[in-house]
Motif scaffolding. Structure first.
Motif, PDB file in Angstrom:
ATOM      1  N   GLY A   1       0.783  -1.229   0.000  1.00  0.00           N
ATOM      2  CA  GLY A   1       0.000   0.000   0.000  1.00  0.00           C
ATOM      3  C   GLY A   1       0.811   1.273   0.000  1.00  0.00           C
ATOM      4  O   GLY A   1       0.250   2.360   0.155  1.00  0.00           O
ATOM      5  N   LEU A   2       2.129   1.179  -0.155  1.00  0.00           N
ATOM      6  CA  LEU A   2       2.976   2.370  -0.149  1.00  0.00           C
ATOM      7  C   LEU A   2       3.742   2.452  -1.482  1.00  0.00           C
ATOM      8  O   LEU A   2       4.875   2.002  -1.576  1.00  0.00           O
ATOM      9  CB  LEU A   2       3.962   2.336   1.018  1.00  0.00           C
ATOM     10  N   PRO A   3       3.134   3.025  -2.510  1.00  0.00           N
ATOM     11  CA  PRO A   3       3.785   3.094  -3.823  1.00  0.00           C
ATOM     12  C   PRO A   3       4.856   4.167  -3.914  1.00  0.00           C
ATOM     13  O   PRO A   3       5.563   4.256  -4.916  1.00  0.00           O
ATOM     14  CB  PRO A   3       2.620   3.409  -4.763  1.00  0.00           C
ATOM     15  N   THR A   4       5.002   4.995  -2.881  1.00  0.00           N
ATOM     16  CA  THR A   4       5.972   6.083  -2.916  1.00  0.00           C
ATOM     17  C   THR A   4       6.697   6.190  -1.582  1.00  0.00           C
ATOM     18  O   THR A   4       6.196   5.724  -0.554  1.00  0.00           O
ATOM     19  CB  THR A   4       5.267   7.430  -3.213  1.00  0.00           C
ATOM     20  N   HIS A   5       7.881   6.820  -1.631  1.00  0.00           N
ATOM     21  CA  HIS A   5       8.639   7.023  -0.405  1.00  0.00           C
ATOM     22  C   HIS A   5       8.054   8.141   0.441  1.00  0.00           C
ATOM     23  O   HIS A   5       8.437   8.306   1.610  1.00  0.00           O
ATOM     24  CB  HIS A   5      10.098   7.371  -0.747  1.00  0.00           C
ATOM     25  N   GLU A   6       7.122   8.902  -0.140  1.00  0.00           N
ATOM     26  CA  GLU A   6       6.543  10.035   0.576  1.00  0.00           C
ATOM     27  C   GLU A   6       5.454   9.533   1.530  1.00  0.00           C
ATOM     28  O   GLU A   6       4.253   9.742   1.330  1.00  0.00           O
ATOM     29  CB  GLU A   6       5.991  11.055  -0.405  1.00  0.00           C
ATOM     30  N   ALA A   7       5.885   8.843   2.559  1.00  0.00           N
ATOM     31  CA  ALA A   7       4.966   8.237   3.521  1.00  0.00           C
ATOM     32  C   ALA A   7       5.679   8.095   4.857  1.00  0.00           C
ATOM     33  O   ALA A   7       6.899   8.254   4.949  1.00  0.00           O
ATOM     34  CB  ALA A   7       4.509   6.868   3.021  1.00  0.00           C
ATOM     35  N   THR A   8       4.898   7.814   5.883  1.00  0.00           N
ATOM     36  CA  THR A   8       5.430   7.541   7.207  1.00  0.00           C
ATOM     37  C   THR A   8       4.834   6.244   7.724  1.00  0.00           C
ATOM     38  O   THR A   8       3.612   6.044   7.655  1.00  0.00           O
ATOM     39  CB  THR A   8       5.093   8.684   8.193  1.00  0.00           C
ATOM     40  N   VAL A   9       5.687   5.365   8.201  1.00  0.00           N
ATOM     41  CA  VAL A   9       5.246   4.099   8.777  1.00  0.00           C
ATOM     42  C   VAL A   9       5.490   4.134  10.275  1.00  0.00           C
ATOM     43  O   VAL A   9       6.575   4.513  10.730  1.00  0.00           O
ATOM     44  CB  VAL A   9       6.001   2.906   8.139  1.00  0.00           C
ATOM     45  N   GLU A  10       4.469   3.759  11.026  1.00  0.00           N
ATOM     46  CA  GLU A  10       4.572   3.678  12.485  1.00  0.00           C
ATOM     47  C   GLU A  10       4.884   2.237  12.865  1.00  0.00           C
ATOM     48  O   GLU A  10       4.026   1.364  12.787  1.00  0.00           O
ATOM     49  CB  GLU A  10       3.255   4.129  13.118  1.00  0.00           C
ATOM     50  N   LEU A  11       6.125   1.990  13.252  1.00  0.00           N
ATOM     51  CA  LEU A  11       6.560   0.645  13.610  1.00  0.00           C
ATOM     52  C   LEU A  11       6.406   0.467  15.125  1.00  0.00           C
ATOM     53  O   LEU A  11       7.119   1.099  15.900  1.00  0.00           O
ATOM     54  CB  LEU A  11       8.018   0.442  13.202  1.00  0.00           C
ATOM     55  N   PRO A  12       5.465  -0.362  15.572  1.00  0.00           N
ATOM     56  CA  PRO A  12       5.223  -0.492  17.009  1.00  0.00           C
ATOM     57  C   PRO A  12       6.409  -1.107  17.754  1.00  0.00           C
ATOM     58  O   PRO A  12       7.158  -1.925  17.199  1.00  0.00           O
ATOM     59  CB  PRO A  12       4.006  -1.435  17.086  1.00  0.00           C
ATOM     60  N   VAL A  13       6.565  -0.700  19.002  1.00  0.00           N
ATOM     61  CA  VAL A  13       7.577  -1.250  19.895  1.00  0.00           C
ATOM     62  C   VAL A  13       6.863  -1.727  21.162  1.00  0.00           C
ATOM     63  O   VAL A  13       6.126  -0.959  21.787  1.00  0.00           O
ATOM     64  CB  VAL A  13       8.647  -0.208  20.266  1.00  0.00           C
ATOM     65  N   PHE A  14       7.086  -2.978  21.533  1.00  0.00           N
ATOM     66  CA  PHE A  14       6.454  -3.558  22.713  1.00  0.00           C
ATOM     67  C   PHE A  14       7.503  -3.895  23.758  1.00  0.00           C
ATOM     68  O   PHE A  14       8.607  -4.352  23.410  1.00  0.00           O
ATOM     69  CB  PHE A  14       5.690  -4.839  22.346  1.00  0.00           C
ATOM     70  N   ASN A  15       7.177  -3.693  25.013  1.00  0.00           N
ATOM     71  CA  ASN A  15       8.073  -4.124  26.085  1.00  0.00           C
ATOM     72  C   ASN A  15       8.201  -5.642  26.061  1.00  0.00           C
ATOM     73  O   ASN A  15       7.218  -6.357  25.836  1.00  0.00           O
ATOM     74  CB  ASN A  15       7.554  -3.672  27.441  1.00  0.00           C
ATOM     75  N   ASN A  16       9.400  -6.130  26.309  1.00  0.00           N
ATOM     76  CA  ASN A  16       9.627  -7.567  26.330  1.00  0.00           C
ATOM     77  C   ASN A  16       8.869  -8.205  27.493  1.00  0.00           C
ATOM     78  O   ASN A  16       8.631  -7.565  28.522  1.00  0.00           O
ATOM     79  CB  ASN A  16      11.123  -7.860  26.457  1.00  0.00           C
ATOM     80  N   ASP A  17       8.495  -9.444  27.318  1.00  0.00           N
ATOM     81  CA  ASP A  17       7.727 -10.152  28.339  1.00  0.00           C
ATOM     82  C   ASP A  17       7.981 -11.641  28.177  1.00  0.00           C
ATOM     83  O   ASP A  17       7.854 -12.175  27.073  1.00  0.00           O
ATOM     84  CB  ASP A  17       6.236  -9.846  28.171  1.00  0.00           C
ATOM     85  N   GLN A  18       8.346 -12.313  29.243  1.00  0.00           N
ATOM     86  CA  GLN A  18       8.572 -13.754  29.175  1.00  0.00           C
ATOM     87  C   GLN A  18       7.265 -14.536  29.089  1.00  0.00           C
ATOM     88  O   GLN A  18       7.267 -15.719  28.753  1.00  0.00           O
ATOM     89  CB  GLN A  18       9.382 -14.215  30.389  1.00  0.00           C
ATOM     90  N   ASP A  19       6.151 -13.879  29.400  1.00  0.00           N
ATOM     91  CA  ASP A  19       4.832 -14.480  29.227  1.00  0.00           C
ATOM     92  C   ASP A  19       4.385 -14.168  27.796  1.00  0.00           C
ATOM     93  O   ASP A  19       3.842 -13.098  27.521  1.00  0.00           O
ATOM     94  CB  ASP A  19       3.855 -13.903  30.251  1.00  0.00           C
ATOM     95  N   ILE A  20       4.637 -15.098  26.887  1.00  0.00           N
ATOM     96  CA  ILE A  20       4.420 -14.837  25.467  1.00  0.00           C
ATOM     97  C   ILE A  20       2.940 -14.667  25.142  1.00  0.00           C
ATOM     98  O   ILE A  20       2.568 -13.839  24.304  1.00  0.00           O
ATOM     99  CB  ILE A  20       5.040 -15.952  24.605  1.00  0.00           C
ATOM    100  N   ALA A  21       2.077 -15.405  25.799  1.00  0.00           N
ATOM    101  CA  ALA A  21       0.643 -15.251  25.556  1.00  0.00           C
ATOM    102  C   ALA A  21       0.192 -13.841  25.931  1.00  0.00           C
ATOM    103  O   ALA A  21      -0.597 -13.212  25.216  1.00  0.00           O
ATOM    104  CB  ALA A  21      -0.141 -16.297  26.336  1.00  0.00           C
ATOM    105  N   ARG A  22       0.705 -13.326  27.039  1.00  0.00           N
ATOM    106  CA  ARG A  22       0.358 -11.966  27.455  1.00  0.00           C
ATOM    107  C   ARG A  22       0.910 -10.942  26.468  1.00  0.00           C
ATOM    108  O   ARG A  22       0.235  -9.972  26.126  1.00  0.00           O
ATOM    109  CB  ARG A  22       0.896 -11.712  28.857  1.00  0.00           C
TER     110      ARG A  22
END
Length: 211
Positions: A124-145
């Motif tokens: 969906g990004l045919p051009t470089h004139e865009a911004t992507v929001e790359l999520p960052v999650f805190n690490n957690d040893q409880d993978i299901a959570r």
């Protein structure tokens, strides 16, 4: 594609990720969705640059191993979550580069990527004139959570009209990327790694200027 072919795809992906320095030691995991919905995935503890067919196992869509004697990656549920949420997904890769590890430790809840030519590697990004929001999650040893938090973030992004990128970071840990095929997943991973390396180099240059 049968299980043997899937194992071959995973082995070659591991070798490429190893050559590029994205899966040091026993880091990372790689999976492919089989035509019947089962998932071929790397077993826990193997070096991804030296995988053999015995290092790949099969789990069901909920992450349960077909052979109870085998142990899959601790993060199998994160793979399952991507396959479940995005039905066209055929491959998921997870790596631990220096750039994605350092930037995830320095960032808030997302990293914004803007103006890069390689953004065109994303759907969906045919051009470089865009911004992507790359999520960052805190690490957690409880993978299901952790997976529940990922799904909640996806829901929020969808409700807010924010495009969900085919990837996210786990703080201090690594990156997850998915795509319809392994070739496309590796291309997306390579594009993201390049952009993250540029972001890290830019941050270092700015720190040097301030110093």
């Amino acid at each position: 594609m049968d299980e043997t072919e899937a194992a071959g795809i995973i082995i070659r992906a591991g070798q490429r990720m190893d050559r590029l320095g994205w899966v040091p030691a026993t880091a990372g995991n790689i999976s492919v969705r089989l035509p019947d919905g089962r998932i071929a995935i790397t077993r826990s503890g193997g070096h991804k640059g030296f995988l053999t067919t015995t290092d790949v196992m099969v789990v069901d869509a909920e992450g349960r191993p077909e052979d109870p004697a085998l142990r899959s990656s601790a993060e199998t549920l994160l793979h399952c979550g991507a396959y479940r949420r995005f039905p066209t997904t055929g491959a998921v890769v997870h790596g631990h580069s220096i750039a994605n590890t350092v930037l995830s430790r320095l960032s808030g809840d997302e990293i914004l990527l803007s103006g890069y030519e390689l953004l065109k590697a994303f759907p969906g990004l045919p051009t470089h004139e865009a911004t992507v929001e790359l999520p960052v999650f805190n690490n957690d040893q409880d993978i299901a959570r952790l997976q529940r938090r990922v799904e909640l973030r996806w829901n929020d992004m969808a409700e807010n009209g924010t495009a969900i990128p085919p990837g996210y970071l786990i703080r201090g840990h690594g990156i997850y990327v998915w795509a319809p095929s392994m070739d496309v997943a590796l291309a997306r991973l390579e594009g993201l790694e390049f952009m993250l390396a540029c972001e890290l180099a830019t941050a270092q240059a700015r720190e040097g200027d301030v110093g």
